[in-house]
Scaffold this active site. Structure first.
Site, PDB file in Angstrom:
ATOM      1  CD  GLU A 110     -14.380 -15.109  25.470  1.00 43.30           C
ATOM      2  OE1 GLU A 110     -14.963 -16.213  25.603  1.00 43.30           O
ATOM      3  OE2 GLU A 110     -13.167 -14.976  25.537  1.00 43.30           O
ATOM      4  CB  CYS A 165     -13.057 -19.820  25.769  1.00 41.54           C
ATOM      5  SG  CYS A 165     -12.506 -18.556  24.603  1.00 41.54           S
TER       6      CYS A 165
END
Length: 471
Positions: free
Chosen positions: A213, A247
């Site tokens: 991720e 993110c």
């Protein structure tokens, strides 16, 4: 480093001795995981604020405490359904003869979790919801950039878990490298794309399946018919949450040239309303350390030097230069060009480039000439245009008419694509990621091989079988 191998060996031995892992055991581990966070919420909030220099307690409760417990509770409620075998069909005429096929979901074993510093509780516990629901054990490498959170995990984990169930490992890059090189049954890493490449190399030596991720430059497209006041408020909220250290933070905004001024006004007004002051404002988080603060400062300097306009949203006219609090106001950057570092790197801070486009296909082209992002955000009232954006762009996930929210939907898979990641987790998809889907076929009592012409000597039955299979 031998300790790492010893922990892994003990967890794997304990796992193998336990098989099969009952639903009751899985629910018990999940329940203990939720309790570990809920019981120590205040301590985690204190540790988070210490690690960041300052971090909003309410934000930490939302983004690291509640958002850790919620996916675990979802898994407790759902694991029985997720773990049921899937019946599968068998080819004609085997089903008629009594053959059966199904898929069973077995735990993989020991899962390694490498967590980042930006949400150092949530991005440990979110993966663990799927890891434990699937029946696995786990080893977690915490970030060296949030040492107080790491120390708290080390301190409390033994009250809730045996080391053979869950173990935490802390340390710098050398420990991280050794951890990534362990022969886990699965490894999940959350962090920078540049580091993700090294993780994948390390895991490859042991053929460890990996979920990455990562991040990237998640774009916002302000399209036809968008409510500009609502859109800019939601973008500003998402960008300034955790001081942009997310993110999935909106990384740049694409807007029709005729609406650029209105979008900049909206962003300025929204930021001012939410954060009339910043330095002493308990709701606004600091940049995590001096290195990241300097990196963000360098991005601004580079953009200015190459011709960008930078507007600092500082409604209280505060003197940030006189403060060592590492609080950075929102910077709206216009007239940005592709040669600027701010348009080449993931920003991970409160800097927001605004770029013009001419027609939706130009906006789509601007997105598509960059690496595939972790998230994409579209605001607009035109269903045809929205459909075109969804069809013509590829991203890990999308939130329409807001930013970031898709990550909080437990029934949606979360993950990137290409440079923004591989694989996904959350909810049922996390259970599947951390499980082995084992195919099981039960043969009929009849002599199927003879009936199908599979036994020598071959003859008419063989040719009939070939013909049937080829349709």
């Amino acid at each position: 480093m031998n300790d790492l191998h010893a922990i892994l060996a003990a967890q794997r031995e304990s796992f193998m001795n336990e098989l099969p892992v009952s639903i009751a055991t899985r629910k018990d581990r999940l329940t203990r995981a939720a309790a570990m966070i809920a019981d120590n919420a205040e301590g985690f909030c204190d540790a988070l604020s210490e690690d960041f220099g300052h971090r909003s307690r309410e934000q930490s409760m939302l983004t690291d405490i509640a958002s850790s417990v919620a996916p675990i509770k979802h898994a407790i409620k759902s694991v029985e359904r997720w773990a049921k075998r899937d019946k599968r069909s068998v080819q004609f005429p085997l089903g008629l003869l009594g053959a059966r096929a199904w898929v069973e979901y077995q735990p993989k074993g020991v899962v390694g979790v490498i967590s980042p510093w930006n949400f150092p509780v949530n991005l440990v516990m979110g993966p663990l919801a799927g890891v434990f629901a699937a029946g696995n054990r786990a080893m977690v490498k915490t970030s060296e950039f949030t040492p107080r959170v790491a120390a708290l995990f080390d301190e409390i984990v033994g009250k809730y878990f045996a080391a053979e169930e869950l173990a935490f490992v802390s340390g710098g890059p050398e420990v991280g490298k050794a951890f990534a090189s362990l022969p886990f049954d699965h490894l999940i890493f959350t962090g920078a794309t540049s580091v993700g490449k090294h993780i994948l190399h390390a895991a490859a030596d042991n053929l460890v399946p990996v979920t990455l991720e990562l991040g990237g430059k998640s774009p916002v497209i302000v399209g036809k018919g968008a409510d500009l006041k609502q859109a800019t408020e939601r973008v500003a909220l998402g960008k300034m949450l955790n001081a942009g250290q997310i993110c999935l933070a909106p990384d740049y905004v694409l807007v029709e040239a005729s609406e650029e001024a209105a979008v900049v006004d909206g962003l300025r007004n929204a930021a001012t309303a939410m954060y009339p002051t910043l330095l002493s404002n308990p709701d606004y988080t600091s940049v995590v350390n001096d290195r990241h603060f300097q990196r963000l400062t360098d991005l601004i300097d580079d953009a200015r030097a190459k011709g960008a306009k930078v507007e600092v949203i500082n409604p209280g006219n505060e003197d940030f230069g006189a403060s060592n609090a590492r609080k950075m106001p929102l910077h709206i950057v216009t007239d940005v060009t592709d040669d600027m570092a701010i348009m080449q790197e993931e920003i991970f801070g409160p800097l927001l480039p605004v770029r013009r486009y001419s027609g939706i296909d130009d906006a789509i082209a601007q997105v598509n000439r960059r690496d595939r992002p972790l998230g994409l955000y579209y605001f607009g009232g035109d269903a045809g245009e929205r459909r075109r954006v969804l069809d013509r762009t590829i991203s890990g996930g999308v939130t329409v008419d807001d930013v970031i929210f898709h990550v909080s939907m437990e029934d949606l898979p979360f993950g990137g694509v290409g440079p923004s990641g591989m694989g996904s987790y959350h909810g049922h998809d996390g259970f599947r990621t951390f499980s082995h889907a084992k195919a099981v076929y039960k043969q009929a009592r009849f002599d199927v091989a003879k009936l199908a012409g599979l036994k020598p000597p071959y003859g008419k039955a063989t040719l009939a079988s070939v013909k049937r299979q080829m349709g």
